[in-house]
Write an enzyme that holds these catalytic residues in place. Structure first.
Site, PDB file in Angstrom:
ATOM      1  N   GLU A  74      -3.995  -8.107  -7.699  1.00 20.21           N
ATOM      2  CA  GLU A  74      -2.116  -7.870  -7.798  1.00 20.21           C
ATOM      3  C   GLU A  74      -1.945  -9.329  -7.160  1.00 20.21           C
ATOM      4  O   GLU A  74      -2.073 -10.788  -7.450  1.00 20.21           O
ATOM      5  CB  GLU A  74      -1.711  -7.162  -7.104  1.00 20.21           C
ATOM      6  N   ARG A 122       1.372  -1.130   0.227  1.00 26.87           N
ATOM      7  CA  ARG A 122       0.037   0.100   0.241  1.00 26.87           C
ATOM      8  C   ARG A 122       0.815   1.739   0.141  1.00 26.87           C
ATOM      9  O   ARG A 122       1.785   1.289   1.129  1.00 26.87           O
ATOM     10  CB  ARG A 122      -1.330   0.048   1.279  1.00 26.87           C
ATOM     11  N   GLY A 123       0.747   1.368  -1.384  1.00 30.84           N
ATOM     12  CA  GLY A 123       2.014   2.525  -1.419  1.00 30.84           C
ATOM     13  C   GLY A 123       1.885   4.169  -0.598  1.00 30.84           C
ATOM     14  O   GLY A 123       3.096   4.232   0.298  1.00 30.84           O
ATOM     15  N   GLU A 124       0.483   4.550  -0.289  1.00 28.22           N
ATOM     16  CA  GLU A 124       0.341   5.904   0.788  1.00 28.22           C
ATOM     17  C   GLU A 124       1.123   5.650   2.345  1.00 28.22           C
ATOM     18  O   GLU A 124       0.885   6.335   2.487  1.00 28.22           O
ATOM     19  CB  GLU A 124      -1.267   5.792   0.941  1.00 28.22           C
ATOM     20  N   ARG A 140       5.876   3.685   1.264  1.00 29.36           N
ATOM     21  CA  ARG A 140       6.099   3.999  -0.040  1.00 29.36           C
ATOM     22  C   ARG A 140       7.245   5.099   1.010  1.00 29.36           C
ATOM     23  O   ARG A 140       8.468   4.573   0.378  1.00 29.36           O
ATOM     24  CB  ARG A 140       5.159   5.369  -0.373  1.00 29.36           C
ATOM     25  N   GLY A 167      -5.212   7.418 -14.530  1.00 27.62           N
ATOM     26  CA  GLY A 167      -5.823   6.535 -15.727  1.00 27.62           C
ATOM     27  C   GLY A 167      -5.089   5.825 -16.957  1.00 27.62           C
ATOM     28  O   GLY A 167      -5.360   5.417 -17.035  1.00 27.62           O
TER      29      GLY A 167
END
Length: 301
Positions: free
Chosen positions: A165, A100-102, A105, A132
Site C-alpha cells: 500500500e 497495522r490492524g492487529e 485497530r 482470500g
C-alpha cells in the site's frame, strides 16, 4: 426606351449590389460561432464535473473485506456519506487509513475514526476481516482517496500488504494525485526512514524481507525502502511513549482538515478560472457582434 431600360437595369444592379453581404461576413460569423461553441463546452464541463463528483460520492460500491495479512485500511464510512465536497470529478474527500490492524485497530485507530465521524470527515477503514481477498481491491481504494494517513508503528512492517500500500501511495504522490501525512505512533521517524536491526521496526522489516527475498521479489524490497524514505520525508506527526493520545488525535484531525481546506482552495481556483474564461469569451462575442452590427448599419446608410 432601350436607353431608359438600360438605366433601370443599371440602377437595379446597383441596389442589389449595395444590399449584398460584405465578403468578410461569413468569416466573422464563423469566429462568433466558434467562440460560442467553446463557451457552451466550458459551461457543460463545469456542470458535468459537479454532477459526476456527486454521483461518485453517492454511488460508492460496497467495499471488500481482507484477511489478517492486510493492513486493513478502510470502511465505507456510511455514517459520513452526507459529505459531498469535491476535489475532482472522480474524488471526494476520502481519507485512506494505512496501518497495522492487529496492533492498532481496537485502540488508537478506533479513537481516531470516532473523531473523524464527529468532524464529518469521510474515511476508509475495514472493520471486518475475511481471508482470500486480493490486495488489488485495496489499491483501488487508495486511488479513490485524496488524502492518506500512513500510521507507522513497531509492527507495521510485519505486513507485506502494508508495505505494498505504501508503494502505491508513493506512486500517487509522485504523480501529484495524493497527499500523504505520515503518522509515527510510538516509533522514531529515523527508524522508519532507514530501517535497521537496531530498532524493533527495523527488525520486523528485515524479517519480512527475508521471507520474500527471492530473485523475483528483490525489486519489491527496493520499492518498499524507497517508499519508506519518500513518505517519511513528508511533514508528519509523531507520538512519543508518554504523550497524550487524545491530544495527538486532535492534532491529526486538525491536519486532515487543513489538507481538505487546501484541496478546497484548489477546486475554487479551478472554478474561478473557468468562470473568468467564460466571461472573457462572452465579452469577446458581444464586442465582435457589436462591431459587425455597426459595420452593417454603416454600409446600409
Amino acid at each position: 426606351m432601350p436607353a431608359k431600360k438600360s438605366i433601370l437595369i443599371t440602377e437595379e444592379s446597383i441596389l442589389k449590389r449595395n444590399h449584398k453581404k460584405p465578403r468578410h461576413t461569413c468569416f466573422i460569423n464563423t469566429i462568433i460561432g466558434c467562440i460560442l461553441i467553446k463557451l457552451v463546452f466550458l459551461v457543460i464541463a463545469a456542470k458535468y464535473s459537479l454532477i459526476y463528483g456527486r454521483l461518485s460520492a453517492n454511488n460508492t460500491s460496497p467495499l471488500p473485506r481482507f484477511d489478517n495479512e492486510s493492513c486493513h485500511s478502510f470502511n465505507d464510512g456510511q455514517t459520513n456519506s452526507n459529505l459531498t465536497s469535491l476535489v475532482s470529478p472522480s474524488k471526494v474527500h476520502k481519507v485512506f487509513l494505512n496501518f497495522r490492524g492487529e496492533q492498532l485497530r481496537y485502540n488508537f485507530v478506533s479513537h481516531l475514526t470516532d473523531a473523524f465521524e464527529r468532524h464529518r470527515i469521510k474515511f476508509f477503514i475495514d472493520k471486518y476481516e475475511q481471508r482470500g481477498k486480493d490486495v488489488k481491491h485495496l489499491l483501488v481504494r487508495i486511488e479513490e482517496s485524496s488524502i492518506a494517513l500512513a500510521i507507522f508503528s513497531t509492527r507495521y512492517p510485519e505486513s507485506s500488504w502494508c508495505m505494498d500500500e505504501l508503494v502505491k501511495m508513493k506512486k500517487l504522490v509522485d504523480q501529484g494525485k495524493l497527499r500523504v501525512i505520515p503518522i509515527f505512533y510510538k516509533v522514531e521517524p529515523k527508524d522508519v526512514r532507514n530501517p535497521n536491526r537496531g530498532s524493533e521496526f527495523g527488525r520486523n522489516f528485515w524479517r519480512l524481507a527475508e521471507l520474500v527475498s527471492t530473485t523475483s521479489r528483490r525489486e519489491q524490497i527496493k520499492h518498499w525502502l524507497e517508499a519508506l524514505e519518500c513518505i517519511c520525508d513528508k511533514l508528519g506527526l509523531s507520538l512519543g511513549e508518554k504523550s497524550s493520545e487524545s491530544d495527538f488525535v486532535y492534532d491529526i484531525v486538525k491536519r486532515v482538515k487543513d489538507a481538505i481546506g487546501l484541496e478546497e482552495e484548489e477546486k475554487s481556483f479551478l472554478g474561478e478560472n473557468i468562470k473568468k474564461k467564460s466571461e472573457v469569451s462572452l465579452r469577446l462575442c458581444k464586442k465582435i457582434s457589436g462591431d459587425w452590427t455597426g459595420n452593417q448599419r454603416f454600409r446600409s446608410s
